[in-house]
Enzyme design. Structure first.
Site, PDB file in Angstrom:
ATOM      1  NE  ARG A 142       5.260   3.369  -9.920  1.00 57.33           N
ATOM      2  CZ  ARG A 142       4.197   2.933  -9.238  1.00 57.33           C
ATOM      3  NH1 ARG A 142       2.987   3.426  -9.458  1.00 57.33           N
ATOM      4  NH2 ARG A 142       4.344   2.019  -8.307  1.00 57.33           N
ATOM      5  CG  HIS A 173       2.574  -2.653  -8.668  1.00 59.90           C
ATOM      6  ND1 HIS A 173       2.639  -1.337  -9.064  1.00 59.90           N
ATOM      7  CD2 HIS A 173       1.286  -2.855  -8.327  1.00 59.90           C
ATOM      8  CE1 HIS A 173       1.433  -0.777  -8.973  1.00 59.90           C
ATOM      9  NE2 HIS A 173       0.594  -1.690  -8.530  1.00 59.90           N
ATOM     10  CD  GLU A 185      -1.507   2.029  -3.896  1.00 59.50           C
ATOM     11  OE1 GLU A 185      -2.273   1.065  -3.759  1.00 59.50           O
ATOM     12  OE2 GLU A 185      -1.825   3.067  -4.487  1.00 59.50           O
ATOM     13  CG  ASN A 193       0.700   5.128  -5.954  1.00 61.08           C
ATOM     14  OD1 ASN A 193       1.605   5.737  -6.532  1.00 61.08           O
ATOM     15  ND2 ASN A 193       0.631   3.814  -5.928  1.00 61.08           N
ATOM     16  CE1 TYR A 227      -5.937   5.722  -8.883  1.00 59.04           C
ATOM     17  CE2 TYR A 227      -4.371   5.133  -7.168  1.00 59.04           C
ATOM     18  CZ  TYR A 227      -4.759   5.113  -8.502  1.00 59.04           C
ATOM     19  OH  TYR A 227      -3.974   4.494  -9.432  1.00 59.04           O
ATOM     20  CD  GLU A 276      -0.630   3.390  -8.881  1.00 57.28           C
ATOM     21  OE1 GLU A 276      -1.840   3.315  -8.560  1.00 57.28           O
ATOM     22  OE2 GLU A 276       0.171   2.463  -8.709  1.00 57.28           O
TER      23      GLU A 276
HETATM   24  C1  BGP Z   1      -3.588   1.260  -6.853  1.00 60.83           C
HETATM   25  C2  BGP Z   1      -2.651   0.233  -7.428  1.00 60.83           C
HETATM   26  C3  BGP Z   1      -2.734   0.098  -8.900  1.00 60.83           C
HETATM   27  C4  BGP Z   1      -4.115   0.245  -9.475  1.00 60.83           C
HETATM   28  C5  BGP Z   1      -4.914   1.366  -8.857  1.00 60.83           C
HETATM   29  C6  BGP Z   1      -6.357   1.373  -9.235  1.00 60.83           C
HETATM   30  O1  BGP Z   1      -3.877   0.937  -5.544  1.00 60.83           O
HETATM   31  O2  BGP Z   1      -1.320   0.534  -7.075  1.00 60.83           O
HETATM   32  O3  BGP Z   1      -2.095  -1.090  -9.267  1.00 60.83           O
HETATM   33  O4  BGP Z   1      -4.777  -0.940  -9.570  1.00 60.83           O
HETATM   34  O5  BGP Z   1      -4.826   1.351  -7.453  1.00 60.83           O
HETATM   35  O6  BGP Z   1      -7.054   0.450  -8.455  1.00 60.83           O
HETATM   36  P1  BGP Z   1      -8.238  -0.428  -8.986  1.00 60.83           P
HETATM   37  O7  BGP Z   1      -7.692  -1.218 -10.104  1.00 60.83           O
HETATM   38  O8  BGP Z   1      -8.645  -1.273  -7.826  1.00 60.83           O
HETATM   39  O9  BGP Z   1      -9.310   0.499  -9.388  1.00 60.83           O
END
Ligand code: BGP
Length: 485
Positions: free
Chosen positions: A76, A120, A166, A295, A297, A386
């Site tokens: 991607r 992006h 995002e 995505n 996290y 992600e």
């Molecule tokens: C997401 C984004 C990515 C990437 C990732 C990690 O929000 O889509 O582009 O950057 O987060 O974030 P960071 O680089 O702030 O740790």
């Protein structure tokens, strides 16, 4: 017993143009808002920018070779709009388009499925200057024009497309928190721009369905499931609010073309609701995505706010360790009342979860919760677009990187997505963030996510050398065994 991953599961990795390409003004590329923003002193960690990034623009063949050696099934990446249309609209820069065509051909040659992101975060600076970018409805046609160029050009080569990455993150950080371009702190503008982006997304999705009937398109949303701080009903209600304000505000529009009611009413009360013109809702409702990119996290933990529940009863079980994470809780009550979410919920830390060095909660079970909730509410195929761990990595004297912590993180999440599949979730792929190390928007190059280390300390022929980490070889075996790890 866990079910196997589907046979053609897309084991992938992800990146974004500004974070890897470099070549910021090569071969006719115009500047984007990020090229300008990163030059403002104090905005990024030690003033880092993506002028050179990891030089993927010149080294893409080497990078694709590393993907192929790993056995990657999908990659991607995003396209820089201002590389293709330096002025945002008008004349096409053939050299810019050729770069992506070459990259796509190279991927296909190695049996790697391209997953192409249209946006992006890097709108051409020309459009920001011309009409304030996403604040003007003119951008809807310009985005559609840009998208149509790509749909026509790559429709026979690219099956999976992501429209916006995002939207929740770049609108909030850009229009409200002065942390991304266009560097504003204006809640009203944030909601207006966000609505216009929704319309641009819908129009482009309709164009896609007309021009690429066999392809699949969807947004990639930064989803974090909300947990209630405890079982006190007021906190549970606040969690409902939090989930709606942080997540459904976007997802309901993408999938059903409707804004959730409770949040919309709060915004109207505060005078910050977006202007919905005649025909807007019809457009939104006419464009349904084919899948959702997720995505993931971390999620968030929520309790009732003190504005709606001033008794403070909801603080009953709140121990000191539940440190407030929201800067708005520090502000005077009257000011808090002016922010929509403070009327609806408050964010707190989750005491059960560890955090990364950058304070992001580590929560593998959350990815399963996320997938289950999204499947129930939206009932679309999904792709994790992600997921990954930002860490400091050390290069050993033998020039290896022993990133067992990253393996542990990814393994934990992959086990949970396998459980989600076993639960019945329709998941078509998993793209780890990221393939090579790259620029973290605000945290510079020291916050690393990649399977492949980029050496930034050496000069000359070793400059930006690519070194596969231990996690690279681990992921290679995950792919080879279709998910056993
Ligand atoms: C997401 C984004 C990515 C990437 C990732 C990690 O929000 O889509 O582009 O950057 O987060 O974030 P960071 O680089 O702030 O740790």
């Amino acid at each position: 017993k866990l079910e196997k991953f589907p046979q053609n599961f897309l084991w992938g990795a992800a990146s974004a143009a500004y974070q890897i390409e470099g070549g910021w003004n090569s071969d006719g590329k115009g500047p984007s808002i990020w090229d300008q923003f990163t030059k403002i002193p104090g905005k990024t960690f030690q003033g880092t920018n993506g002028d050179i990034a990891v030089d993927h623009y010149n080294r893409y063949k080497e990078d694709v070779k590393l993907m192929a050696d790993m056995g990657l099934k999908a990659y991607r990446f995003s396209l820089a709009w201002s590389r293709i249309l330096p002025d945002g609209s008008g004349e096409i820069n053939e050299k810019g388009l050729a770069f992506y065509e070459n990259l796509i051909n190279e991927l296909i040659k190695h049996n790697i499925e391209p997953v192409l992101t249209l946006y992006h975060w890097d709108i051409p600076q020309a459009l920001q200057d011309r009409y304030n970018g996403w604040e003007s409805r003119q951008v809807i046609d310009d985005f559609d024009n840009y998208a149509r160029i790509l749909f026509k050009r790559f429709k026979d080569k690219v099956k999976y497309w992501v429209s916006f990455n995002e939207q929740n993150v770049f609108t909030a950080l850009g229009y409200r928190w002065e942390a991304h371009p266009p560097n504003l702190s204006d809640v009203k503008k944030m909601f207006e721009a966000n609505h216009i982006i929704n319309l641009a997304n819908a129009k482009a999705i309709n164009s896609f369905h007309e021009l690429v009937p066999d392809g699949l398109i969807g947004p990639s949303f930064g989803y974090g499931p909300m947990y209630s701080f405890n079982c006190e009903p007021e906190n549970v209600l606040a969690t409902l609010n939090g989930e709606e304000f942080q997540n459904h505000w976007w997802l309901d529009v993408y999938v059903n073309g409707k804004y959730p009611k409770a949040t919309f009413k709060q915004l109207v009360k505060l005078g910050v609701a977006p202007t919905v013109e005649e025909g807007d809702l019809q457009l939104l409702q006419s464009a349904k995505p084919d899948f959702l990119g997720v995505n993931y996290y971390h999620g968030g933990t929520v309790r009732a706010n003190e504005i709606e529940f001033p008794s403070g009863d909801n603080d009953a079980g709140l121990e000191k360790s539940f440190e407030a994470t929201d800067p708005y809780l520090m502000k005077p009550k009257e000011e808090q009342a002016q922010t929509p979410e403070k009327r609806m919920f408050s964010n707190v830390s989750n005491p059960f979860l560890e955090k990364t060095k950058w304070g992001w909660e580590i929560d593998p079970v959350g990815i399963r919760i996320a997938l289950r909730r999204l499947q129930n509410r939206y009932d679309l195929p999904m792709m994790i677009t992600e997921n990954g761990l930002g860490a400091f990595d050390d290069l050993t004297n033998e020039r290896t990187i022993e990133d067992d912590y990253r393996i542990e993180y990814l393994r934990g999440h992959i086990i949970e997505i396998q459980k989600a599949i076993t639960d019945g979730v329709d998941l078509i792929g998993y793209c780890a963030w990221s393939f090579t190390d790259l620029l973290s928007w605000l945290n510079g190059y020291q916050k690393r996510y990649g399977f492949v280390y980029i050496d930034r300390d050496e000069k000359d022929e070793k400059a930006l050398e690519r070194i596969p980490k231990k996690s690279y070889f681990w992921y290679k075996s995950v792919i080879a065994t279709n998910g056993q790890n």
